[in-house]
Write a protein that holds these residues in place. Structure first.
Motif, PDB file in Angstrom:
ATOM      1  N   ALA A  11       0.850  -1.186   0.000  1.00  0.00           N
ATOM      2  CA  ALA A  11       0.000   0.000   0.000  1.00  0.00           C
ATOM      3  C   ALA A  11       0.888   1.239   0.000  1.00  0.00           C
ATOM      4  O   ALA A  11       1.988   1.237   0.552  1.00  0.00           O
ATOM      5  N   LEU A  54       0.674   5.236   0.996  1.00  0.00           N
ATOM      6  CA  LEU A  54      -0.119   6.215   1.723  1.00  0.00           C
ATOM      7  C   LEU A  54       0.554   7.578   1.688  1.00  0.00           C
ATOM      8  O   LEU A  54       1.784   7.684   1.650  1.00  0.00           O
ATOM      9  N   VAL A  89      -8.127   7.041   8.190  1.00  0.00           N
ATOM     10  CA  VAL A  89      -7.520   6.527   6.964  1.00  0.00           C
ATOM     11  C   VAL A  89      -8.591   6.545   5.884  1.00  0.00           C
ATOM     12  O   VAL A  89      -9.707   6.076   6.106  1.00  0.00           O
ATOM     13  N   VAL A 135      -4.851   6.317   1.333  1.00  0.00           N
ATOM     14  CA  VAL A 135      -4.309   5.188   0.583  1.00  0.00           C
ATOM     15  C   VAL A 135      -4.411   5.532  -0.899  1.00  0.00           C
ATOM     16  O   VAL A 135      -5.487   5.509  -1.488  1.00  0.00           O
ATOM     17  N   LEU A 160      -2.268  -0.070   8.384  1.00  0.00           N
ATOM     18  CA  LEU A 160      -2.698   1.236   7.894  1.00  0.00           C
ATOM     19  C   LEU A 160      -3.044   2.157   9.061  1.00  0.00           C
ATOM     20  O   LEU A 160      -2.670   3.333   9.075  1.00  0.00           O
ATOM     21  N   ASP A 185      -9.411   5.462   1.848  1.00  0.00           N
ATOM     22  CA  ASP A 185      -9.043   4.771   0.619  1.00  0.00           C
ATOM     23  C   ASP A 185      -9.533   5.623  -0.538  1.00  0.00           C
ATOM     24  O   ASP A 185     -10.730   5.768  -0.759  1.00  0.00           O
ATOM     25  N   ARG A 194      -3.041   0.594  -3.678  1.00  0.00           N
ATOM     26  CA  ARG A 194      -2.976  -0.608  -2.849  1.00  0.00           C
ATOM     27  C   ARG A 194      -3.098  -1.820  -3.754  1.00  0.00           C
ATOM     28  O   ARG A 194      -3.678  -1.751  -4.843  1.00  0.00           O
TER      29      ARG A 194
END
Length: 353
Positions: free
Chosen positions: A43, A45, A84, A59, A72, A86, A62
């Motif tokens: 991943a 970030l 977090v 993210v 994460l 995505d 990934r």
């Protein structure tokens, strides 16, 4: 998954993410980015501020199967982020604080990371707002110092222990109780001049030992953290102290030059003591000392000393005893910090004769 720290990690992550290694190479060196790799997953970030002024770990890329949700969340927590996100799915995971019965060092680590993030914002907003004054010793007291203290102290309050700071008079701490000491803005002179580094530093001290600490270089985003039993990290990567011939030192004593002891080949002066000690902790420098000058304050060094101890390094007083910290932000302390006890003793002998 772990934070990538080598070219091999980079190439493995690039293959899993389906991108060229050159596209990810700068991210390996950027404190605002993390590459995670391991267990057949990867991943990528990045840290960013939301429109509401909070921070989140995003993210960006990934692999198909990312099962390391805990990894994460750990990255986000270390960054002082609240969530977090995505970017592909829009899914958001909240970063939960450690439970109330978690070890004090774990609770400290999460709150200190959040405090560093709050200080980043507070310092930026306070820049050039006026209110900068000279202290009796000629150093600067800036509006940014006060803003940083207020932000950090508010963040650390839930820990439930006494908090000392450069910006406030000391409160009494019973001998058997832990305490936190903050330097909300170390390297104020650098900050005022626009010359990196300047830093936020926090430490949890118990029984005279800095048992957990965090130092955030606010000029670059680099972060060092460490705790007893948990090791030390720089930007999420494990760090260890190691012997070397580069010495970092404070500015020169009044009216004198910076001494280059026989144990060193070169001396670096950064103007930010909290970062200096962390450079010894992560092996970038072999040692640090202030043995040939009046000393420094506990708030300047406690965060770095916690990282140093967690990284396997040592700090010795001029008479060779282990350094013990007291809840006293006025008294000046002198010591040598190095990767090993022998190196600290050799440095002391070279400086003091």
């Amino acid at each position: 998954m772990r934070v990538a720290a080598s070219g091999a990690d980079l190439r493995a992550a690039a293959e899993l993410l389906g991108v060229g290694p050159a596209a990810l190479a700068p991210e390996l060196l950027d404190p605002g980015a993390r590459l995670l790799v391991g267990d057949g997953a990867a991943a990528h970030l990045r840290r960013r501020w939301t429109d509401e002024g909070t921070t989140e770990a995003v993210v960006v890329h990934r692999s198909t199967h990312v099962t390391g949700r805990a990894a994460l969340l750990a990255v986000a927590s270390d960054w002082g982020c609240s969530q977090v996100r995505d970017i592909g799915t829009g899914r958001v995971l909240q970063v939960a604080p450690p439970p109330a019965d978690a070890p004090l060092t774990e609770r400290f680590a999460q709150l200190a990371a959040m405090a560093a993030t709050r200080v980043e914002v507070a310092v930026a907003l306070a820049r050039d707002t006026g209110g900068d004054t000279r202290k009796a010793d000629g150093s600067w007291s800036m509006a940014a110092d006060e803003a940083a203290h207020a932000a950090a102290a508010e963040c650390m309050a839930p820990l439930g222990v006494t908090v000392l700071s450069e910006e406030r008079s000391d409160r009494r701490v019973p001998d058997d109780e832990p305490w936190v000491v903050l330097d909300p803005l170390d390297g104020t002179g650098n900050f005022r001049a626009g010359l990196p580094p300047w830093a936020f530093s926090a430490a949890l001290v118990h029984g005279g030992r800095a048992v957990a600490g965090l130092v955030a270089d606010l000029s670059s985003g680099r972060r060092w953290a460490g705790a007893e039993g948990a090791g030390a990290r720089r930007d999420g990567v494990p760090a260890r102290a190691r012997p070397g011939t580069t010495l970092v030192a404070p500015t020169a004593p009044t009216g004198r030059g910076v001494l280059v002891p026989s144990t060193a080949r070169r001396v670096r002066v950064t103007g930010c003591t909290a970062v200096d000690v962390c450079l010894v902790a992560d092996g970038s420098a072999g040692a640090w000392h202030n043995l040939d000058r009046g000393g420094t304050h506990v708030h300047d060094v406690a965060g770095g000393l916690a990282v140093l101890a967690a990284a396997g390094g040592v700090a010795l007083t001029p008479d060779g005893a282990p350094l013990r910290l007291r809840p006293d932000t006025e008294t000046l302390i002198r010591f040598a910090a190095a990767a090993t006890e022998d190196a600290a003793r050799e440095l002391t002998a070279a400086v003091l004769g």
